[in-house]
Every structure is written in structure tokens, then in C-alpha cells.
Design a protein around this motif. Sequence first.
Motif, mmCIF file in Angstrom:
data_model
loop_
_atom_site.group_PDB
_atom_site.id
_atom_site.type_symbol
_atom_site.label_atom_id
_atom_site.label_comp_id
_atom_site.label_asym_id
_atom_site.label_seq_id
_atom_site.Cartn_x
_atom_site.Cartn_y
_atom_site.Cartn_z
ATOM 1 N N VAL A 88 -7.455 -25.647 13.882
ATOM 2 C CA VAL A 88 -6.698 -25.032 12.777
ATOM 3 C C VAL A 88 -5.315 -24.598 13.256
ATOM 4 O O VAL A 88 -4.302 -24.836 12.579
ATOM 5 N N TYR A 89 -5.240 -23.991 14.427
ATOM 6 C CA TYR A 89 -3.957 -23.571 14.964
ATOM 7 C C TYR A 89 -3.057 -24.769 15.242
ATOM 8 O O TYR A 89 -1.833 -24.705 15.013
ATOM 9 N N ALA A 90 -3.629 -25.833 15.749
ATOM 10 C CA ALA A 90 -2.829 -27.016 16.065
ATOM 11 C C ALA A 90 -2.278 -27.645 14.788
ATOM 12 O O ALA A 90 -1.094 -28.046 14.739
ATOM 13 N N LEU A 91 -3.062 -27.735 13.758
ATOM 14 C CA LEU A 91 -2.579 -28.304 12.503
ATOM 15 C C LEU A 91 -1.538 -27.401 11.851
ATOM 16 O O LEU A 91 -0.575 -27.884 11.228
ATOM 17 N N ALA A 92 -1.699 -26.107 12.002
ATOM 18 C CA ALA A 92 -0.736 -25.178 11.400
ATOM 19 C C ALA A 92 0.610 -25.262 12.100
ATOM 20 O O ALA A 92 1.666 -25.077 11.473
ATOM 21 N N ASN A 93 0.591 -25.530 13.383
ATOM 22 C CA ASN A 93 1.828 -25.627 14.148
ATOM 23 C C ASN A 93 2.297 -27.076 14.298
ATOM 24 O O ASN A 93 3.205 -27.342 15.099
ATOM 25 N N TYR A 94 1.682 -27.985 13.561
ATOM 26 C CA TYR A 94 2.049 -29.415 13.567
ATOM 27 C C TYR A 94 1.958 -30.010 14.979
ATOM 28 O O TYR A 94 2.814 -30.770 15.418
#
Length: 301
Positions: free
Chosen positions: A65-71
Motif C-alpha cells: 500500500v505504501y509503495a503504490l501510494a508513493n508510486y
Amino acid sequence: MAGMGCFLPRKYRSPLAFKILLVCELPLSVGILTLTGIAAPNLYRTKLWQDGADNGFNSSPDEKVYALANYRPYTTPRPWSPFTTNFNLVIAVLSLFFLLTKTPMFIMNVFYPPLSLLVHAICVLLYSIAAAFQASSDTTDPKHPQPGPPWYITKNCNVASLHTNVNYCNQAKATFALSVVLVFLFACHLVLAAISCFPTEEDREKKRLKEERKSTLAELKSIKSPLNPDGKMTFPLTTPRTTAFNRLEGNTDLPLRDRSDSYSTMPREEETQGMFQKPEPQQEAQMYFPPPPQAAGKGKA
């Protein structure tokens, strides 16, 4: 040895060993199919992942989730990937299908060693990949790296942060253990099939006798039916009539000579028929005896 290049093995060096492997394979295949069927699609994979993160053993499911939020690009670690769970279920179904197919084929003596070599090589490869995926590392979180297999394999299940995850940990541990055992079992199948593909001294002797029998039959057939390349008899047929013609010509050989001038000097059929007719017997001449002279009359002087 000549002729052994086309050798097709049909029997195993030790049929008893193959039967023992089949008996051992049945409960293992049913067991791993049951475990992978329970685990699919995601009964406890994410729970064990989160439990390991709570204990600081590996990354957290929230990293995605963090990786997708930070692209940022993100790849799910193999032990926690849905692909690993589905892959385990698919190969479990496939191996059980192989078991249910090769057992009657072996009983009917049609599951030859080369076919066994191919089937079990596929099984060894698939279960090796499955075991490698289950024991893969997780280094997506630099703060909590997991350089080796996941915690449910390397540690006791009692270290789980939640008591409800202990049973799930045991199931995941058993799935990995059965995968490793099946790799070893299929490797034994593979070795037995590979050894059976090489001809023994008995097979070589049978092959040699078979080749000698074929060559002997071919020689006898060529003697009994001498045919030319056109498929015609090489020896001319003779009849009593042709024999008589050759004798009239003065030929000592019985077969009729294939010459064009022999037919020009050959007598006609009407002439030859008279030559072989039996002459009629001549009647013997009858002897003629004149009648005796009559006696002179008694009244003459």
C-alpha cells in the motif's frame, strides 16, 4: 552392439520398487492436495505474513500500500505471493492425475520406462519450483529483512503472535515438508526409469537372437522363392510338351531355351502328335490250308 540403437525398454529393472513407490506416493499426493486446497485462495497466507511482520521477522503486507501510494514499484515476495499458493494447488492436482493414470497403465504393462522418465522429470521440476518459492527470501523491507526461508519454516509455530495462527503455521510447514518429500520420491522414480532405459545383458542376447532369426528367415525365403527384381520367377516353368520339343531339337537341358530360331525349326503339332501315338498292332496272317481231295467214287473203274 548392432541393432541396439532402436532398443525400446518395456520392463523395469525392479517392478517391486516401482510398486513400493506408488504405494508411498498415494498418501503423499492426497495429503498435499488437501493442504493446498485448504490454503487456496488465501486462507492464511496474509495472516502469516502479518504475524511475521508483528514479530519483526519479515516485511509487512502494508508495504504494498505504501509503495503504490508513493508510486514506487513493488513486487510481492514469493512466500506471500498468490501465485505461489495457486501454483502449489495446480501441481498437486496434476501429480494426483499422473498417479491415477500411471497406476492402471503400469498394471497393463504399457507405462514404459521412457514414459515414466518424462512424467517424473516434469514432477521433479514442478515440485522443486514449488519448494523453492515457499522457501524464498523476503528483503522488501530493509528494516526487517528475511534472507532465508520464512519464519513458519525456520521457527517453531509457537512463536506466532496470535494463537489462532499456530494451526495455520503448522499447515504451511506441512505443505513445504510434503513438497520436499515428493521431490525426493519423484527423483527415485526418475532414477529407476533412467536405469531401466539401458539394456541389460539379457536384453542384448534376446536382440541378437531375434536379429539372427530374422536373417535366417530372410535367407530361407530367398531360396524358396527366387524372384528377379521385376517380381517374376527366375526359373522357367517346364511342361511335358516343352520337354518333348527340346528332345526333338537335340537339347540335353530340360528347360526350353529362349531362342528365336528354335521356334522356326519346331515341328508342327500335327506332326508331333503322330510321333507319340502308339502304332496299332498288325494282325497275324492266317495260314491257308486247301481242302483235302475228295476220294474217287466207288462206282468208277
